[in-house]
Design a protein around this motif. Sequence first.
Motif, PDB file in Angstrom:
ATOM      1  N   ASP C  93       0.851  -1.167  -0.095  1.00 35.64           N
ATOM      2  CA  ASP C  93      -0.046  -0.010  -0.071  1.00 35.64           C
ATOM      3  C   ASP C  93       0.882   1.190  -0.030  1.00 35.64           C
ATOM      4  O   ASP C  93       2.143   1.347   0.404  1.00 35.64           O
ATOM      5  CB  ASP C  93      -0.882  -0.064   1.278  1.00 35.64           C
ATOM      6  CG  ASP C  93      -2.242   0.825   0.905  1.00 35.64           C
ATOM      7  OD1 ASP C  93      -2.302   1.375  -0.133  1.00 35.64           O
ATOM      8  OD2 ASP C  93      -3.083   0.320   1.616  1.00 35.64           O
ATOM      9  N   TRP C  94       0.285   2.088  -0.494  1.00 36.25           N
ATOM     10  CA  TRP C  94       1.096   3.563  -0.664  1.00 36.25           C
ATOM     11  C   TRP C  94       1.161   3.961   0.803  1.00 36.25           C
ATOM     12  O   TRP C  94       2.200   4.818   1.015  1.00 36.25           O
ATOM     13  CB  TRP C  94       0.472   4.671  -1.528  1.00 36.25           C
ATOM     14  CG  TRP C  94       0.318   4.285  -2.971  1.00 36.25           C
ATOM     15  CD1 TRP C  94      -1.002   3.372  -3.576  1.00 36.25           C
ATOM     16  CD2 TRP C  94       1.216   4.216  -4.026  1.00 36.25           C
ATOM     17  NE1 TRP C  94      -0.793   3.255  -4.880  1.00 36.25           N
ATOM     18  CE2 TRP C  94       0.524   3.684  -5.144  1.00 36.25           C
ATOM     19  CE3 TRP C  94       2.462   4.471  -3.946  1.00 36.25           C
ATOM     20  CZ2 TRP C  94       1.339   3.775  -6.369  1.00 36.25           C
ATOM     21  CZ3 TRP C  94       3.181   4.298  -5.359  1.00 36.25           C
ATOM     22  CH2 TRP C  94       2.384   4.030  -6.523  1.00 36.25           C
ATOM     23  N   VAL C  96      -0.324   3.859   4.897  1.00 37.52           N
ATOM     24  CA  VAL C  96      -1.134   3.588   6.046  1.00 37.52           C
ATOM     25  C   VAL C  96      -1.224   4.359   7.516  1.00 37.52           C
ATOM     26  O   VAL C  96      -0.182   4.939   7.552  1.00 37.52           O
ATOM     27  CB  VAL C  96      -0.588   2.099   6.613  1.00 37.52           C
ATOM     28  CG1 VAL C  96      -0.701   0.957   5.540  1.00 37.52           C
ATOM     29  CG2 VAL C  96       0.898   2.178   7.057  1.00 37.52           C
ATOM     30  N   TRP C  97      -2.180   4.487   8.046  1.00 35.73           N
ATOM     31  CA  TRP C  97      -2.070   5.338   9.231  1.00 35.73           C
ATOM     32  C   TRP C  97      -1.545   4.823  10.467  1.00 35.73           C
ATOM     33  O   TRP C  97      -2.268   4.373  11.301  1.00 35.73           O
ATOM     34  CB  TRP C  97      -3.687   5.778   9.682  1.00 35.73           C
ATOM     35  CG  TRP C  97      -4.282   6.407   8.358  1.00 35.73           C
ATOM     36  CD1 TRP C  97      -4.933   6.195   7.538  1.00 35.73           C
ATOM     37  CD2 TRP C  97      -4.018   7.949   8.110  1.00 35.73           C
ATOM     38  NE1 TRP C  97      -5.412   7.062   6.632  1.00 35.73           N
ATOM     39  CE2 TRP C  97      -4.689   8.357   7.144  1.00 35.73           C
ATOM     40  CE3 TRP C  97      -3.296   8.838   8.775  1.00 35.73           C
ATOM     41  CZ2 TRP C  97      -4.610   9.563   6.377  1.00 35.73           C
ATOM     42  CZ3 TRP C  97      -3.097  10.367   8.149  1.00 35.73           C
ATOM     43  CH2 TRP C  97      -4.057  10.436   7.128  1.00 35.73           C
ATOM     44  N   ASP C  98      -0.363   4.315  10.414  1.00 36.35           N
ATOM     45  CA  ASP C  98       0.335   3.660  11.611  1.00 36.35           C
ATOM     46  C   ASP C  98       0.924   4.755  12.370  1.00 36.35           C
ATOM     47  O   ASP C  98       1.059   5.899  11.938  1.00 36.35           O
ATOM     48  CB  ASP C  98       1.159   2.360  11.503  1.00 36.35           C
ATOM     49  CG  ASP C  98       2.623   2.981  10.863  1.00 36.35           C
ATOM     50  OD1 ASP C  98       2.737   3.990  10.639  1.00 36.35           O
ATOM     51  OD2 ASP C  98       3.558   1.918  10.794  1.00 36.35           O
TER      52      ASP C  98
END
Lengths: 163, 62, 216
Positions: C93-94, C96-98
């Motif tokens: 994925d371009w 991620v909300w980590d």
Amino acid sequence: MSKGSLNPMRRRKRQRIIVVLTAMGLLGIAVGLILVALQENIVFFIAPSEIAERQIESGQRFRLGGLVEAGSLEQQPNDPTIHFRITDLEASVPVQYRGLLPDLFREGEGVVAEGRLTAEGIFEADSILAKHDENYMPKEVIESLKKSGRWQPQEERPKDEDS
Amino acid sequence: MVEFFNMDGYGVFIWPSYVIVFVVLIGLGIQSRKWLANLEKAVQDLQPEGDAESEGPQIGEP
Amino acid sequence: MAAAFAVGIYMALITSPADFKQGESVRIMYIHVPSAWMALLTYTIIAVASGVSIIWRHPLADLAAKSAAPVGLAFTGLALITGSLWGKPMWGDWWVWDARLTSVLVLFFLYLGYIAIWQAIEDQNQASRAAAILALVGFVNVPIIKFSVEWWSTLHQPASVIRLDGPTIDGSMLVPLLVMVLAFKAYFITVLLWRMKAELVARKLQVLRLKKAQGA
């Protein structure tokens, strides 16, 4: 002359140092407390052994993260669905997924799957992310180590790698 | 050569990364230089002491 | 600086080996990691300079902080973009909300806000004060970025170079990385000095214009 009579300029500077440092300290504590309180929401994924502890019910959407259990990857011919298990070495959960896999997805490597648990306890993933670890090694070094039989994968990763 | 640019299929990600990084860094460098040069020129235009008010009307409050 | 970049790029793209897991895509790391480190270092410099500016009211500290901000913004943006270009093939994925990615995005907006304050407030003394306070408040984000990968489960991998038990990156990849870091640092110092000089000249110009307007 006495120590009490610092000149006003220096006193103001001292005051400003104290104000800045206390303000920074208090801010740091406040942010620290907020982060501790939000801990559960900041984590990106939940490990298999945490599922029970967090009381996740079937049908509830979450991210499951861990290692792709070595030797667990299966795919029936003519069936695009792949099956594997995600483990954190304490517990492991069967996962099924249909779709594209990232290049780092391999047995024994980190993975984060997003989806829900079915009533039967199978995790139905609709997206798969691979997690990279902190190790950087030249390909050739690993290949020559493997050839001489001295390659020891870390953790409990068993030998058989996929091609 | 083709193989080099292809980078095992990752060329489509690697080359844009390098291009963007160097376009941005060089761009910011050029902008900084130009800004400095323009300001220095403006100072030079104001500096000569025989400054008759031949320059354009100076807007701005006193 | 140009020499360091030339050597760094040559090593990063040609002589350094492919990684055993990431393959050739590891080459993005040689520009991603220096960008990210410089984003943090630049912010730290701005925060320190802001503290000096608030406490000792030293005009040069203000100037340094103000001049460093656009460079830091560029580094942060580049770290995000190059990370994204690596994440797509490797993670899948371009974005991620980590915790790591999100906190770096916050850093990007802190830089934007800092620059915006200088632009928005006309009185330079007030602007300097407001900007310095934002810079100091925002500094809490720096340790959060650094330790996010240890404190929380993130998709982003933990540190490979700056860690207590030594680097987990092979020397053949560490050397090109350090050369690139050196090149980025040299670039930062060069551009920072240009921008600080420009700020100084801008102030001189203002004084000259004022004098002229009063003299006329």
